[in-house]
Design a protein around this motif. Structure first.
Motif, PDB file in Angstrom:
ATOM      1  N   HIS A 168      24.423 -18.895  40.050  1.00  0.00           N
ATOM      2  CA  HIS A 168      24.578 -19.179  38.660  1.00  0.00           C
ATOM      3  C   HIS A 168      23.934 -20.222  38.014  1.00  0.00           C
ATOM      4  CE1 HIS A 168      27.465 -22.540  39.044  1.00  0.00           C
ATOM      5  NE2 HIS A 168      27.639 -21.690  40.213  1.00  0.00           N
ATOM      6  N   ARG A 169      23.505 -20.238  36.569  1.00  0.00           N
ATOM      7  CA  ARG A 169      22.796 -20.964  36.147  1.00  0.00           C
ATOM      8  C   ARG A 169      23.354 -22.430  35.824  1.00  0.00           C
ATOM      9  NH1 ARG A 169      18.084 -19.401  34.501  1.00  0.00           N
ATOM     10  NH2 ARG A 169      18.074 -17.150  34.026  1.00  0.00           N
ATOM     11  N   LEU A 170      22.683 -23.563  36.012  1.00  0.00           N
ATOM     12  CA  LEU A 170      23.056 -24.896  35.932  1.00  0.00           C
ATOM     13  C   LEU A 170      23.734 -25.126  34.497  1.00  0.00           C
ATOM     14  CD1 LEU A 170      20.283 -26.835  37.431  1.00  0.00           C
ATOM     15  CD2 LEU A 170      22.463 -26.838  38.029  1.00  0.00           C
ATOM     16  N   THR A 171      23.269 -24.427  33.656  1.00  0.00           N
ATOM     17  CA  THR A 171      23.979 -24.556  32.297  1.00  0.00           C
ATOM     18  C   THR A 171      25.103 -23.803  32.038  1.00  0.00           C
ATOM     19  OG1 THR A 171      22.497 -22.449  31.558  1.00  0.00           O
ATOM     20  CG2 THR A 171      21.546 -24.457  30.955  1.00  0.00           C
ATOM     21  N   PHE A 172      25.579 -23.022  32.904  1.00  0.00           N
ATOM     22  CA  PHE A 172      26.777 -22.566  33.258  1.00  0.00           C
ATOM     23  C   PHE A 172      27.542 -23.060  34.691  1.00  0.00           C
ATOM     24  CE2 PHE A 172      24.551 -19.683  30.430  1.00  0.00           C
ATOM     25  CZ  PHE A 172      25.449 -19.766  29.313  1.00  0.00           C
ATOM     26  N   SER A 218      26.268 -12.411  50.974  1.00  0.00           N
ATOM     27  CA  SER A 218      25.389 -13.465  51.649  1.00  0.00           C
ATOM     28  C   SER A 218      24.284 -13.842  50.508  1.00  0.00           C
ATOM     29  CB  SER A 218      24.512 -12.413  52.405  1.00  0.00           C
ATOM     30  OG  SER A 218      23.482 -11.497  51.871  1.00  0.00           O
ATOM     31  N   LEU A 219      23.969 -14.983  51.013  1.00  0.00           N
ATOM     32  CA  LEU A 219      22.937 -15.644  50.036  1.00  0.00           C
ATOM     33  C   LEU A 219      21.620 -14.565  49.840  1.00  0.00           C
ATOM     34  CD1 LEU A 219      21.480 -18.092  48.711  1.00  0.00           C
ATOM     35  CD2 LEU A 219      20.601 -18.997  50.818  1.00  0.00           C
ATOM     36  N   LYS A 220      21.223 -13.825  50.958  1.00  0.00           N
ATOM     37  CA  LYS A 220      20.293 -12.936  50.655  1.00  0.00           C
ATOM     38  C   LYS A 220      20.531 -11.883  49.585  1.00  0.00           C
ATOM     39  CE  LYS A 220      17.778  -9.712  53.962  1.00  0.00           C
ATOM     40  NZ  LYS A 220      18.011  -9.197  55.338  1.00  0.00           N
ATOM     41  N   VAL A 221      21.575 -11.012  49.502  1.00  0.00           N
ATOM     42  CA  VAL A 221      21.922 -10.197  48.573  1.00  0.00           C
ATOM     43  C   VAL A 221      22.185 -10.920  47.020  1.00  0.00           C
ATOM     44  CG1 VAL A 221      24.532  -9.963  48.848  1.00  0.00           C
ATOM     45  CG2 VAL A 221      23.256  -8.128  48.032  1.00  0.00           C
ATOM     46  N   CYS A 222      22.566 -12.162  47.035  1.00  0.00           N
ATOM     47  CA  CYS A 222      22.687 -12.719  45.888  1.00  0.00           C
ATOM     48  C   CYS A 222      21.346 -13.111  45.524  1.00  0.00           C
ATOM     49  CB  CYS A 222      23.540 -14.094  46.044  1.00  0.00           C
ATOM     50  SG  CYS A 222      25.319 -13.946  46.503  1.00  0.00           S
ATOM     51  N   PHE A 223      20.461 -13.550  46.186  1.00  0.00           N
ATOM     52  CA  PHE A 223      19.174 -13.846  45.642  1.00  0.00           C
ATOM     53  C   PHE A 223      18.409 -12.616  45.391  1.00  0.00           C
ATOM     54  CE2 PHE A 223      14.552 -13.930  46.903  1.00  0.00           C
ATOM     55  CZ  PHE A 223      14.061 -14.871  46.064  1.00  0.00           C
ATOM     56  N   ASP A 241      15.263 -24.086  40.653  1.00  0.00           N
ATOM     57  CA  ASP A 241      15.852 -25.250  40.132  1.00  0.00           C
ATOM     58  C   ASP A 241      16.811 -25.330  39.197  1.00  0.00           C
ATOM     59  OD1 ASP A 241      13.871 -26.682  41.737  1.00  0.00           O
ATOM     60  OD2 ASP A 241      12.370 -26.849  40.105  1.00  0.00           O
ATOM     61  N   ASP A 242      16.812 -24.224  38.502  1.00  0.00           N
ATOM     62  CA  ASP A 242      17.869 -24.119  37.119  1.00  0.00           C
ATOM     63  C   ASP A 242      19.176 -23.522  37.736  1.00  0.00           C
ATOM     64  OD1 ASP A 242      16.084 -25.491  35.629  1.00  0.00           O
ATOM     65  OD2 ASP A 242      15.709 -23.545  34.341  1.00  0.00           O
ATOM     66  N   ARG A 243      19.214 -23.289  38.876  1.00  0.00           N
ATOM     67  CA  ARG A 243      20.481 -22.410  39.330  1.00  0.00           C
ATOM     68  C   ARG A 243      21.112 -23.138  40.512  1.00  0.00           C
ATOM     69  NH1 ARG A 243      20.087 -16.836  37.359  1.00  0.00           N
ATOM     70  NH2 ARG A 243      18.052 -16.591  36.582  1.00  0.00           N
ATOM     71  N   LEU A 244      22.381 -22.748  40.796  1.00  0.00           N
ATOM     72  CA  LEU A 244      23.316 -23.198  41.837  1.00  0.00           C
ATOM     73  C   LEU A 244      23.717 -21.965  42.791  1.00  0.00           C
ATOM     74  CD1 LEU A 244      25.445 -25.551  40.102  1.00  0.00           C
ATOM     75  CD2 LEU A 244      23.790 -26.336  41.544  1.00  0.00           C
ATOM     76  N   TYR A 245      23.812 -22.159  44.135  1.00  0.00           N
ATOM     77  CA  TYR A 245      24.431 -21.249  44.738  1.00  0.00           C
ATOM     78  C   TYR A 245      25.737 -21.694  45.168  1.00  0.00           C
ATOM     79  CZ  TYR A 245      25.679 -18.298  48.658  1.00  0.00           C
ATOM     80  OH  TYR A 245      26.316 -17.162  49.582  1.00  0.00           O
ATOM     81  N   ALA A 246      26.862 -20.750  44.798  1.00  0.00           N
ATOM     82  CA  ALA A 246      28.214 -21.293  45.222  1.00  0.00           C
ATOM     83  C   ALA A 246      28.887 -20.422  46.147  1.00  0.00           C
ATOM     84  CB  ALA A 246      28.972 -21.212  43.738  1.00  0.00           C
ATOM     85  N   GLU A 247      29.843 -20.955  47.078  1.00  0.00           N
ATOM     86  CA  GLU A 247      30.446 -20.297  47.853  1.00  0.00           C
ATOM     87  C   GLU A 247      31.631 -20.177  47.639  1.00  0.00           C
ATOM     88  OE1 GLU A 247      29.745 -21.927  51.965  1.00  0.00           O
ATOM     89  OE2 GLU A 247      27.912 -22.728  51.171  1.00  0.00           O
ATOM     90  N   VAL A 248      32.330 -18.992  47.730  1.00  0.00           N
ATOM     91  CA  VAL A 248      33.784 -18.655  46.931  1.00  0.00           C
ATOM     92  C   VAL A 248      34.466 -17.991  47.931  1.00  0.00           C
ATOM     93  CG1 VAL A 248      34.655 -17.302  44.997  1.00  0.00           C
ATOM     94  CG2 VAL A 248      32.405 -18.475  44.490  1.00  0.00           C
ATOM     95  N   ARG A 249      35.648 -18.215  47.823  1.00  0.00           N
ATOM     96  CA  ARG A 249      36.710 -17.802  48.923  1.00  0.00           C
ATOM     97  C   ARG A 249      37.687 -16.860  48.166  1.00  0.00           C
ATOM     98  NH1 ARG A 249      41.951 -19.104  51.115  1.00  0.00           N
ATOM     99  NH2 ARG A 249      42.147 -20.852  49.689  1.00  0.00           N
ATOM    100  N   LEU A 293      34.468 -22.921  46.732  1.00  0.00           N
ATOM    101  CA  LEU A 293      34.421 -23.878  48.037  1.00  0.00           C
ATOM    102  C   LEU A 293      33.238 -25.048  47.778  1.00  0.00           C
ATOM    103  CD1 LEU A 293      34.799 -21.380  50.895  1.00  0.00           C
ATOM    104  CD2 LEU A 293      36.661 -23.032  49.642  1.00  0.00           C
ATOM    105  N   ARG A 294      31.943 -24.712  47.831  1.00  0.00           N
ATOM    106  CA  ARG A 294      30.909 -25.513  47.929  1.00  0.00           C
ATOM    107  C   ARG A 294      29.733 -24.725  46.809  1.00  0.00           C
ATOM    108  NH1 ARG A 294      33.032 -24.946  52.405  1.00  0.00           N
ATOM    109  NH2 ARG A 294      32.037 -23.200  53.135  1.00  0.00           N
ATOM    110  N   SER A 295      29.228 -25.778  46.218  1.00  0.00           N
ATOM    111  CA  SER A 295      27.745 -25.444  45.506  1.00  0.00           C
ATOM    112  C   SER A 295      26.621 -26.190  46.100  1.00  0.00           C
ATOM    113  CB  SER A 295      28.104 -25.478  44.094  1.00  0.00           C
ATOM    114  OG  SER A 295      28.977 -24.668  43.578  1.00  0.00           O
ATOM    115  N   HIS A 296      25.589 -25.495  45.966  1.00  0.00           N
ATOM    116  CA  HIS A 296      24.116 -26.099  46.295  1.00  0.00           C
ATOM    117  C   HIS A 296      23.256 -25.568  45.480  1.00  0.00           C
ATOM    118  CE1 HIS A 296      25.824 -25.984  50.566  1.00  0.00           C
ATOM    119  NE2 HIS A 296      26.203 -24.769  50.289  1.00  0.00           N
ATOM    120  N   ASN A 297      22.286 -26.679  45.141  1.00  0.00           N
ATOM    121  CA  ASN A 297      21.253 -26.409  44.377  1.00  0.00           C
ATOM    122  C   ASN A 297      20.467 -25.264  45.154  1.00  0.00           C
ATOM    123  OD1 ASN A 297      18.027 -26.529  44.316  1.00  0.00           O
ATOM    124  ND2 ASN A 297      18.588 -27.687  42.279  1.00  0.00           N
ATOM    125  N   LEU A 298      20.131 -24.042  44.430  1.00  0.00           N
ATOM    126  CA  LEU A 298      19.671 -22.865  45.117  1.00  0.00           C
ATOM    127  C   LEU A 298      18.468 -23.047  45.834  1.00  0.00           C
ATOM    128  CD1 LEU A 298      19.664 -19.769  45.389  1.00  0.00           C
ATOM    129  CD2 LEU A 298      18.570 -19.559  43.327  1.00  0.00           C
TER     130      LEU A 298
END
Length: 179
Positions: free
Chosen positions: A7-11, A44-49, A73-81, A156-161
């Motif tokens: 998702h975008r950093l702006t959201f 997975s990160l792969k399918v999200c990408f 740079d403008d996106r985050l990858y969030a892990e969700v349970r 759970l966690r978020s990472h800069n994409l």
């Protein structure tokens, strides 16, 4: 069970969603107060990408496909349970064929037909929480969670994409050249 989302950093809310046109979004524009929202997750990160960034950009491209570095740079990858069990309409395997669901609902790049079917799924008396479906891009599992059930999820966690674990390998694997 864990899933991911880009998702975008702006959201910044990893469980936030809009009502923009997407595969299973509500197409009814004339009744904005009754429209539902959809939160998308990938297995997975792969399918999200693939679903969020690359999409059809790889079609017909031999060699590197260019993606602006800003897109990462403008996106985050969030892990969700999934915190509470979800009642999902399973559109994997033979299910859609048995239910008479047209293949374009899941596989078409045009999404209008899927939106119409999603209204029927959402309004069905079974009151499902969402849809379990294969990515049209690589077949991995995606979830489309209806707004009424987002509370059953927990970030759970978020990472800069760009720095998400495994992202560099995906860029190499899909021949992505950051520009």
């Amino acid at each position: 069970m864990e899933f991911g989302r880009i998702h975008r950093l702006t959201f910044p809310d990893p469980l936030g969603f809009g009502k923009n046109p997407t595969r299973f979004s509500d197409p009814r524009r004339r009744v904005p107060d009754s429209r539902f929202g959809v939160l998308y997750l990938g297995s997975s990160l792969k399918v999200c990408f693939l679903e969020t960034i690359l999409r059809d950009d790889r079609d017909g491209v031999v060699g590197d496909v260019e993606v602006e570095e800003k897109e990462l740079d403008d996106r985050l990858y969030a892990e969700v349970r999934v915190r509470d069990s979800l009642r999902l309409l399973d559109l994997t395997g033979d299910g859609p064929v048995r239910m008479g669901i047209p293949s374009d609902v899941l596989r078409g790049s045009q999404q209008a037909l899927a939106r119409k079917w999603s209204v029927a799924f959402y309004d069905h008396p079974a009151a499902i929480d969402g849809i379990l479906y294969p990515s049209r891009l690589n077949g991995q599992t995606n979830l489309a969670i209806y707004d009424r059930s987002v509370l059953k999820l927990e970030p759970l966690r978020s990472h800069n994409l760009k720095r998400a674990p495994g992202m560099a390998d995906l860029l190499d694997y899909f021949f992505v050249a950051l520009i």
